[in-house]
Write a protein that holds these residues in place. Structure first.
Motif, PDB file in Angstrom:
ATOM      1  N   SER A  96       1.265  -1.509   0.158  1.00  0.00           N
ATOM      2  CA  SER A  96       0.734  -0.106  -0.296  1.00  0.00           C
ATOM      3  C   SER A  96       0.697   0.848   0.077  1.00  0.00           C
ATOM      4  CB  SER A  96      -0.904  -0.085   1.162  1.00  0.00           C
ATOM      5  OG  SER A  96      -1.683  -0.590   1.241  1.00  0.00           O
ATOM      6  N   MET A  97       1.841   0.895   1.100  1.00  0.00           N
ATOM      7  CA  MET A  97       2.713   2.301   0.664  1.00  0.00           C
ATOM      8  C   MET A  97       3.724   2.473  -1.144  1.00  0.00           C
ATOM      9  SD  MET A  97       4.835   1.423   4.189  1.00  0.00           S
ATOM     10  CE  MET A  97       5.562   2.937   4.686  1.00  0.00           C
ATOM     11  N   SER A  98       3.171   2.045  -2.118  1.00  0.00           N
ATOM     12  CA  SER A  98       3.974   2.018  -3.463  1.00  0.00           C
ATOM     13  C   SER A  98       3.183   2.766  -3.988  1.00  0.00           C
ATOM     14  CB  SER A  98       3.929   0.832  -3.707  1.00  0.00           C
ATOM     15  OG  SER A  98       2.676   0.574  -4.244  1.00  0.00           O
ATOM     16  N   PHE A  99       1.950   3.720  -2.878  1.00  0.00           N
ATOM     17  CA  PHE A  99       0.710   4.807  -3.550  1.00  0.00           C
ATOM     18  C   PHE A  99       0.784   4.066  -5.703  1.00  0.00           C
ATOM     19  CE2 PHE A  99       2.714   7.585  -1.214  1.00  0.00           C
ATOM     20  CZ  PHE A  99       2.050   8.615  -0.996  1.00  0.00           C
ATOM     21  N   GLN A 100       0.377   2.769  -5.057  1.00  0.00           N
ATOM     22  CA  GLN A 100      -0.405   1.865  -6.409  1.00  0.00           C
ATOM     23  C   GLN A 100      -1.973   1.595  -6.090  1.00  0.00           C
ATOM     24  OE1 GLN A 100       1.747  -0.881  -8.443  1.00  0.00           O
ATOM     25  NE2 GLN A 100       4.111  -0.198  -8.138  1.00  0.00           N
ATOM     26  N   GLY A 101      -2.522   1.997  -5.248  1.00  0.00           N
ATOM     27  CA  GLY A 101      -3.512   1.816  -5.154  1.00  0.00           C
ATOM     28  C   GLY A 101      -4.651   1.343  -4.302  1.00  0.00           C
ATOM     29  N   ASP A 102      -5.133   0.988  -2.856  1.00  0.00           N
ATOM     30  CA  ASP A 102      -5.655  -0.176  -1.915  1.00  0.00           C
ATOM     31  C   ASP A 102      -5.622  -1.016  -2.076  1.00  0.00           C
ATOM     32  OD1 ASP A 102      -8.825  -1.401  -1.801  1.00  0.00           O
ATOM     33  OD2 ASP A 102      -9.080   0.305  -3.434  1.00  0.00           O
ATOM     34  N   LEU A 157       9.750   5.648  -9.217  1.00  0.00           N
ATOM     35  CA  LEU A 157      10.046   4.796 -10.096  1.00  0.00           C
ATOM     36  C   LEU A 157       9.368   3.759  -9.931  1.00  0.00           C
ATOM     37  CD1 LEU A 157      12.157   3.844 -12.055  1.00  0.00           C
ATOM     38  CD2 LEU A 157      14.088   3.766  -9.410  1.00  0.00           C
ATOM     39  N   LEU A 158       8.642   3.144  -8.779  1.00  0.00           N
ATOM     40  CA  LEU A 158       8.472   2.256  -8.817  1.00  0.00           C
ATOM     41  C   LEU A 158       7.401   2.193  -9.515  1.00  0.00           C
ATOM     42  CD1 LEU A 158       8.031  -0.401  -7.178  1.00  0.00           C
ATOM     43  CD2 LEU A 158       7.069   0.731  -5.432  1.00  0.00           C
ATOM     44  N   GLN A 159       6.134   3.119  -9.319  1.00  0.00           N
ATOM     45  CA  GLN A 159       5.416   2.655 -10.670  1.00  0.00           C
ATOM     46  C   GLN A 159       4.960   3.141 -12.458  1.00  0.00           C
ATOM     47  OE1 GLN A 159       3.360   6.929  -9.804  1.00  0.00           O
ATOM     48  NE2 GLN A 159       1.988   6.351  -8.243  1.00  0.00           N
ATOM     49  N   HIS A 160       7.295   3.270 -12.511  1.00  0.00           N
ATOM     50  CA  HIS A 160       6.567   3.050 -14.267  1.00  0.00           C
ATOM     51  C   HIS A 160       7.474   2.450 -13.983  1.00  0.00           C
ATOM     52  CE1 HIS A 160       5.188   7.458 -15.820  1.00  0.00           C
ATOM     53  NE2 HIS A 160       5.189   7.230 -14.197  1.00  0.00           N
ATOM     54  N   VAL A 161       7.875   1.326 -13.347  1.00  0.00           N
ATOM     55  CA  VAL A 161       8.349   0.211 -13.601  1.00  0.00           C
ATOM     56  C   VAL A 161       7.218  -1.230 -13.629  1.00  0.00           C
ATOM     57  CG1 VAL A 161       9.813  -1.974 -12.495  1.00  0.00           C
ATOM     58  CG2 VAL A 161      10.834   0.449 -12.756  1.00  0.00           C
ATOM     59  N   TRP A 166       4.266  -0.233 -14.110  1.00  0.00           N
ATOM     60  CA  TRP A 166       3.286   0.279 -14.988  1.00  0.00           C
ATOM     61  C   TRP A 166       3.806  -0.335 -16.825  1.00  0.00           C
ATOM     62  CZ3 TRP A 166       2.743   5.979 -13.629  1.00  0.00           C
ATOM     63  CH2 TRP A 166       1.547   6.064 -12.547  1.00  0.00           C
ATOM     64  N   SER A 167       5.228  -0.274 -16.506  1.00  0.00           N
ATOM     65  CA  SER A 167       5.953  -0.876 -17.829  1.00  0.00           C
ATOM     66  C   SER A 167       5.471  -1.993 -17.830  1.00  0.00           C
ATOM     67  CB  SER A 167       7.200  -0.728 -17.317  1.00  0.00           C
ATOM     68  OG  SER A 167       7.299   1.268 -17.523  1.00  0.00           O
TER      69      SER A 167
END
Length: 338
Positions: free
Chosen positions: A123-129, A242-246, A248-249
Motif C-alpha cells: 500500500s505504501m507504493s502509491f499504487q492503490g489500496d 520510479l516504482l510506479q512506472h516500473v 506500469w511498464s
C-alpha cells in the motif's frame, strides 16, 4: 502492425463477459479495437478520485523538478540513496510478493503477520489500496488483451496508431477511465478478510507514512530541514515515481516488446522483457507468468533473475509462508512454444 510475436495457444480463453455477468460470448478477432463499453457512462468515477489520481500520476514530474532544483550545484547524499533503495525494495516487494503473487494469485499461503505486513508495504507504493489492486489484476488475467481487460495496450487495435494509443492507455491512461472493476466479483476473498479490509481503509494514511518515513529519517540523520527535504524528494517522491512506472511498464511494455517462449491463452501477448527484471523484482518475466499464473517463480530459465521468488523462498524456509507453488518441470514443458 503489432510489435509482439502473434503466436497464440490452444488454451481456452474463457469466452464470456464476466464483467457484466453475462454468458454471451464476447467475439474478438485479435486485431480490431475493443468495442465501446456502454456501462462506462453510467459508472462515473468521482471527480475527487480523478483529481487524486492526477496528483499521483504527476509525481514523476514533481519529483524531477524538485530533484533538479536540489541538485543545482550539489550532489545527492549517501543517506538519500540508502533510504531510497531500502524503501524501494520494501514497498516494491510488498507489491510483487504480497499484492501480486501472494494475494492475487495464491502462489503461497502467508501467516497472518506476514499477510498484514505485505499488504501494508504494498500500500505504501502509491499504487492503490490492496483490494482494488487485486481485483483489477485478477480481471486483467481473466480478459488479457481482449475486451474486458482494464489495461490492454491493444484496446485501440493493432494498427501503428492504435498501438501507440494503446501503449499510453496501458501505461497510465487506464487510471483515468470510468471502467470500474467490482471487488465483490473479483476479490470476494479479500473483502471477507477483516485484516485486509482494515489495511485497504488505511491506504491514504499509509501513503502519508510512505513519505513521512524518509522525511523523518532525513531529519534524524542530517539534523536540518534541507536534509529532511532532500530525503523526502529522493527516498519519497522519486522512489514512488520510479516504482510506479516500473509496475506500469509491466502492464504496457511487457505486452508489446520482448520474447514469448511459453504459450498463453488466445490473444494474450504477454512477453518476457529482461531489462526490467531487476527493477521489477522479476515481474517482467511476464510471459511465463501468464502461461502459469499461480507459479511462485516467474524467471524459470537459466540466468533469469527473480528477487521476488528468492524472498518467497526465504519466507518459506523461516516457516512464515507455506503451500508455495514452485515451478514443475513437466508442467512448464507442456507450455513451451514449439
Amino acid at each position: 502492425m503489432a510489435i509482439t510475436d502473434r503466436r497464440t495457444s490452444s488454451l481456452s480463453d474463457g469466452g464470456t463477459d464476466a464483467t457484466r455477468g453475462s454468458t454471451v460470448p464476447v467475439l474478438y478477432d485479435g486485431v480490431s479495437p475493443f468495442p465501446r463499453d456502454e456501462s462506462e457512462g453510467r459508472n462515473r468515477v468521482p471527480r475527487w478520485q480523478m483529481a487524486v489520481t492526477a496528483v499521483v500520476v504527476a509525481f514523476p514530474f514533481i519529483a524531477l523538478a524538485a530533484a533538479l532544483w536540489l541538485l543545482w550545484g550539489s550532489v545527492v547524499g549517501p543517506t538519500d540513496v540508502v533510504l531510497a533503495v531500502v524503501l524501494y525494495c520494501l514497498t516494491g516487494l510488498g507489491v510483487t510478493v504480497g499484492f501480486h503473487r501472494g494475494l492475487t494469485h495464491g502462489s503461497f499461503t502467508p501467516n497472518r503477520p506476514v499477510k498484514i505486513a505485505m499488504a501494508i508495504a504494498g500500500s505504501m507504493s502509491f499504487q492503490g489500496d490492496v483490494i482494488t489492486w487485486v481485483a483489477t489484476h485478477r480481471r486483467h488475467h481473466a480478459y488479457t488483451d481482449r475486451p474486458g481487460d482494464p489495461h490492454s495496450p491493444f484496446r485501440f487495435g493493432t494498427s501503428l496508431t492504435g498501438e501507440l494509443r494503446g501503449l499510453v492507455h496501458a501505461h497510465v491512461g487506464w487510471l483515468f477511465t470510468a471502467d470500474i472493476t467490482p471487488p465483490a466479483r473479483y476479490a470476494p476473498d479479500l473483502l471477507a478478510d477483516s485484516d485486509l479490509r482494515a489495511v485497504s481503509r488505511a491506504f491514504p494514511w499509509l501513503c502519508v507514512l510512505s513519505l513521512a518515513v524518509p522525511f523523518g529519517a532525513g531529519w534524524a540523520v542530517g539534523g536540518t530541514w534541507s536534509a529532511a527535504l532532500t530525503a523526502l524528494i529522493w527516498a519519497g517522491l522519486v522512489r514512488v515515481a520510479l516504482l510506479q512506472h516500473v509496475t506500469w511498464s509491466v502492464n504496457s511494455l511487457c505486452h508489446m516488446i520482448g520474447r514469448r517462449p511459453f504459450r498463453t491463452r488466445r490473444h494474450d501477448r504477454a512477453t518476457n522483457l529482461w531489462p526490467l527484471a531487476l527493477l521489477s523484482f522479476g515481474e517482467s518475466w511476464h510471459n511465463l507468468h501468464h502461461a502459469d499464473p499461480t507459479c511462485a517463480r516467474h524467471g524459470v530459465d537459466r540466468g533469469q533473475i527473480d528477487p521476488t521468488a528468492a524472498v518467497i523462498r526465504l519466507l518459506e524456509r523461516t516457516g512464515w509462508v507455506h503451500d508455495v507453488r514452485w515451478p514443475v518441470a513437466g508442467r512448464l514443458e507442456t507450455r513451451r512454444q514449439a
